[in-house]
Enzyme design. Structure first.
Site, short mmCIF file in Angstrom:
data_model
loop_
_atom_site.label_atom_id
_atom_site.label_comp_id
_atom_site.label_asym_id
_atom_site.label_seq_id
_atom_site.Cartn_x
_atom_site.Cartn_y
_atom_site.Cartn_z
CE LYS A 1 -7.74 -3.61 6.96
NZ LYS A 1 -5.91 -3.76 6.89
CB THR B 1 0.74 3.90 -4.57
OG1 THR B 1 -0.28 2.94 -4.46
CG2 THR B 1 1.62 3.46 -5.37
CD GLU C 1 -15.63 1.15 9.82
OE1 GLU C 1 -16.59 0.50 9.93
OE2 GLU C 1 -15.74 2.45 9.94
CB SER D 1 -9.04 1.00 2.77
OG SER D 1 -8.91 1.83 1.53
NE ARG E 1 -9.27 8.87 4.49
CZ ARG E 1 -9.11 7.72 4.99
NH1 ARG E 1 -8.54 6.66 4.33
NH2 ARG E 1 -9.69 7.30 6.03
N GLY F 1 0.65 -1.15 0.11
CA GLY F 1 -0.05 0.08 0.11
C GLY F 1 0.92 1.17 -0.03
CB SER G 1 -2.25 -1.00 -12.92
OG SER G 1 -3.05 -0.03 -13.38
#
Length: 367
Positions: free
Chosen positions: A159, A10, A133, A89, A190, A8, A35
């Site tokens: 998770k 990036t 969460e 996520s 974000r 993760g 990608s």
């Protein structure tokens, strides 16, 4: 020189953590998925620096759903620390793609830990990006490391599997594996589909006359919001602790989505008046401080009027099962890691507001 491996890399957290580790003298390796288009925007300032790329920062193709790639990378890199930040996520999206969410968020962690066990890299320290969460339908307020879990989404359930996998492999195989139970943390980096970013980005477009309305879901959901770079520093501190353990990172304060909206528009001198209930609720402009608005936007033009409807609610953004209230107690992290959130809610909103205002004016900006 310590070696760190980040999944993760990036993403929001991955990019900040990379900066932190490079500043601390680490050699950083990141896993990226293959990608047809590059998704390195958040680390381009590092990726395009010839003094860093392939000297202290290295990127490798791999995937959390491909166990063979994880094994090969561990054998090749032999990292001292692993930060597993890669995930599907988005909570709302997890209801639409629950199987993929489980493959990445749950089984991805299992594959990684099993790869550590099989390659014999017992010296490695493993950080798992856990989440508030897990608490879902909260069983106590505030939430601590001992609060019972009650996830309310496929994301939360996946998770939770990863959380207990960390605990099990720590106890069964003596792997230095830790859970960082991080409450919501935001920044200009974000992802734009997340509610905080959506609010600050669309607000900037509205005040600059490039959009008319902000469309949201549950306004009354309450979250414990902090500033992402501070939380990434906390991740590093978790792995520097003398023993493997699990830690909550949070501000200890909670605010609703409604408050986030009001604070965002308030920074432009716009006061919101709410009308209606539930899915029929709307947000209207109650008043405008035109002087503040002009100063903030650095524009003589004012595209809004009092009584304009600028906020609308859509059922499409409601979750099938909602998490109503999250507020964390990070006393353990403060006592054992020396970590404490420093940026206030108001400061966080202002950081994001200014960044998105600058971005809408100049889309070539990177954060």
């Amino acid at each position: 020189m310590k070696k760190a491996l980040i999944t993760g890399i990036t993403g929001q957290d991955g990019s900040y953590l990379t900066e932190i580790l490079l500043e601390k003298g680490y050699e950083v390796h990141g896993i990226i998925r293959r990608s047809s288009s590059f998704n390195t925007g958040r680390i381009n300032h590092l990726y395009e620096n010839p003094e860093i790329l392939n000297k202290t920062l290295f990127l490798h193709y791999g995937d959390l759903i491909d166990a063979s790639s994880l094994n090969r990378l561990l054998e090749k890199i032999e990292p001292d620390e692993i930060y597993n930040l890669g995930a599907q996520s988005h909570v709302k999206v997890s209801f639409d793609i629950p199987d993929y969410t489980a493959q990445v968020d749950a089984l991805g962690t299992l594959r990684f830990l099993d790869a550590i066990r099989e390659t014999g890299l017992r010296q490695v320290k493993f950080y798992q990006a856990s989440t508030s969460e897990l608490y879902g339908k909260v069983q106590e307020i505030p939430q601590t490391e001992t609060t019972p879990f009650y996830p309310r989404s496929p994301y939360g359930v996946a998770k939770l599997y990863a959380y207990w996998t960390i605990v099990n492999y720590r106890e069964a195989y003596d792997i230095f594996a830790c859970n960082g139970i991080l409450f919501n943390h935001e920044s200009p980096r974000r992802g734009k589909t997340f509610v905080t970013k959506k609010i600050t980005r669309e607000a900037a477009r509205i005040v600059l006359g490039k959009a008319e309305k902000l469309v949201l879901g549950n306004l009354d959901a309450k979250r414990d919001w902090g500033y992402a770079p501070e939380y990434c520093e906390g991740m590093w501190r978790v792995l520097q602790h003398e023993k493997a353990d699990d830690f909550v990172l949070a501000t200890g304060k909670t605010h609703s989505v409604r408050e986030f909206v009001e604070k965002t528009f308030g920074s432009y001198g716009i006061e919101i008046r709410w009308q209606g209930t539930d899915e029929n609720e709307i947000g209207l402009i109650k008043s405008i401080d035109k002087k503040l608005l002009r100063e903030k936007t650095q524009s003589k033009e004012i595209y809004l009027n009092e009584t304009d409807e600028i906020i609308q609610i859509s059922p499409a953004y409601f979750r099938p099962t909602e998490v109503d209230l999250l507020i964390g107690d990070s006393s353990k992290a403060a006592a054992q890691l020396g970590w404490k959130a420093a940026t206030t809610f108001a400061e966080l909103v202002e950081i994001m507001v200014q960044a998105d205002l600058d971005f809408i004016k100049n889309p070539n900006l990177d954060y």
